[in-house]
Enzyme design. Sequence first.
Site, PDB file in Angstrom:
ATOM      1  N   ARG A 128      -8.337  -8.553   5.865  1.00 23.36           N
ATOM      2  CA  ARG A 128      -7.113  -7.770   5.569  1.00 23.36           C
ATOM      3  C   ARG A 128      -5.927  -8.629   5.977  1.00 23.36           C
ATOM      4  O   ARG A 128      -5.815  -9.040   7.131  1.00 23.36           O
ATOM      5  CB  ARG A 128      -7.105  -6.455   6.350  1.00 23.36           C
ATOM      6  N   ASP A 162       1.144   7.214  -2.574  1.00 21.76           N
ATOM      7  CA  ASP A 162       0.947   6.354  -1.409  1.00 21.76           C
ATOM      8  C   ASP A 162       2.296   6.270  -0.685  1.00 21.76           C
ATOM      9  O   ASP A 162       3.324   6.714  -1.223  1.00 21.76           O
ATOM     10  CB  ASP A 162       0.475   4.954  -1.880  1.00 21.76           C
ATOM     11  N   HIS A 164      -5.754  -3.563  -3.238  1.00 20.08           N
ATOM     12  CA  HIS A 164      -6.640  -2.885  -2.265  1.00 20.08           C
ATOM     13  C   HIS A 164      -7.878  -2.418  -3.034  1.00 20.08           C
ATOM     14  O   HIS A 164      -8.079  -1.227  -3.260  1.00 20.08           O
ATOM     15  CB  HIS A 164      -5.878  -1.705  -1.646  1.00 20.08           C
ATOM     16  N   CYS A 218      -4.490   7.484  -0.350  1.00 25.68           N
ATOM     17  CA  CYS A 218      -5.457   6.646   0.383  1.00 25.68           C
ATOM     18  C   CYS A 218      -5.342   6.833   1.888  1.00 25.68           C
ATOM     19  O   CYS A 218      -6.259   6.464   2.610  1.00 25.68           O
ATOM     20  CB  CYS A 218      -5.283   5.185  -0.009  1.00 25.68           C
ATOM     21  N   ARG A 249     -15.033   5.976   1.504  1.00 24.44           N
ATOM     22  CA  ARG A 249     -14.900   4.552   1.819  1.00 24.44           C
ATOM     23  C   ARG A 249     -16.217   4.053   2.407  1.00 24.44           C
ATOM     24  O   ARG A 249     -16.688   2.972   2.088  1.00 24.44           O
ATOM     25  CB  ARG A 249     -13.768   4.330   2.852  1.00 24.44           C
ATOM     26  N   GLN A 294     -10.448   0.401  -1.718  1.00 23.08           N
ATOM     27  CA  GLN A 294      -9.951   1.780  -1.740  1.00 23.08           C
ATOM     28  C   GLN A 294     -10.064   2.370  -3.143  1.00 23.08           C
ATOM     29  O   GLN A 294     -10.535   3.500  -3.313  1.00 23.08           O
ATOM     30  CB  GLN A 294      -8.478   1.799  -1.284  1.00 23.08           C
TER      31      GLN A 294
HETATM   32  N1  NVA Z   1       0.150   0.611   0.408  1.00 21.31           N
HETATM   33  C1  NVA Z   1      -0.299   0.824   1.767  1.00 21.31           C
HETATM   34  C2  NVA Z   1      -1.754   1.159   1.791  1.00 21.31           C
HETATM   35  C3  NVA Z   1      -2.311   1.417   3.169  1.00 21.31           C
HETATM   36  C4  NVA Z   1      -3.789   1.679   3.155  1.00 21.31           C
HETATM   37  C5  NVA Z   1      -0.024  -0.409   2.587  1.00 21.31           C
HETATM   38  O1  NVA Z   1      -0.263  -1.523   2.103  1.00 21.31           O
HETATM   39  O2  NVA Z   1       0.456  -0.271   3.714  1.00 21.31           O
HETATM   40  N1   CP Z   2      -6.659   3.607   3.318  1.00 24.20           N
HETATM   41  C1   CP Z   2      -6.785   2.599   4.188  1.00 24.20           C
HETATM   42  O1   CP Z   2      -7.067   1.448   3.809  1.00 24.20           O
HETATM   43  O2   CP Z   2      -6.610   2.965   5.459  1.00 24.20           O
HETATM   44  P1   CP Z   2      -6.492   2.007   6.731  1.00 24.20           P
HETATM   45  O3   CP Z   2      -5.184   1.268   6.604  1.00 24.20           O
HETATM   46  O4   CP Z   2      -6.526   2.927   7.906  1.00 24.20           O
HETATM   47  O5   CP Z   2      -7.650   1.050   6.710  1.00 24.20           O
END
Ligand code: NVA
Ligand code: CP
Length: 305
Positions: free
Chosen positions: A105, A223, A132, A263, A291, A135
Amino acid sequence: MAEKRDLLTIYDLTGPEILELLELSQRLKEGWKRGERPKLLKDMTLGLIFHKPSTRTRVSFEVAMYQLGGATTFMDAAETQLSRGESPFDAGQVLSRYLDCLVVRTYSQSIVEDMARGAEIPVINGLTDLCHPCQVLSDLLTIKEKLGSLDDLVVAWVGDGNNMAHSWINAAARLGFKLKLACPRGYEPLESVVKKGMDERARVEVVDDPYYAVEGAAVINTDVWASMGQEGEKDERKAAFRPYQVNRELLEAAEPGAIVMHCLPAHRGEEITDEVLDGPSSVVLLQAENRLHLQKGLLYKFLAE
Ligand code: NVA
Ligand code: CP
């Protein structure tokens, strides 16, 4: 040992492979609930290397590996030599000597690409600024579970044209469902992502009217308005996104029985009201649960099939 596959974007899987993965994940989910405990990944180790915070992605991958009989090691990227300049390519090469698979990540997509180039093991994108994929794959499992099929599906995306929106575009290209995205001007998905989707025959429409986007949609997705790394833009984003809140009025404009997806984590009262997030149309907790099941399927596919 399975051949090395990476999941850097949803395009790394074909449409039929995605459908097979959903079936496999559903079987693993049902089997687990019946009490089956097959140790399909016994003696294997998954590494997770994260530059950004996580609750769901980290825990669901860790538990997925545990339930399949394997082990995990979690690395906060700030505490690794990456933070002192070791290249992602070298880290990928080295970590391949210990691990069977790596979830990353991070911010730039080029970091997961460089790690995957160096690594002899599968590298899975656990979220980047660009996309992502895990997800959205598990969200497809949730849709299939709730609506019965992905055929004739219309999905609405309301809000930021961000990493999640990009993965939805990729999925629309792979599976052929219709995707309508409503984003404020200046916050649309990247043109390059939309263009590639169109080149791959995705049925994608980008508009600025959330009511148009949800018309005829069986799934409404939203989101956060400021993703991880965009905290400095929070206030200007709040102003631009205010008309894009998923609330009761917007939900009433969708198909009767439409489901609402997020998500998570959510910013209650911003992109979604409490009433909708906690209401009968919301499937956000099933999304979070799935997930785990989808990632068990993915790990099995990449490591044992
Ligand atoms: N769009 C959000 C998704 C978090 C799971 C982010 O990147 O912070
Ligand atoms: N939806 C998601 O990826 O959550 P986290 O940021 O908690 O991993």
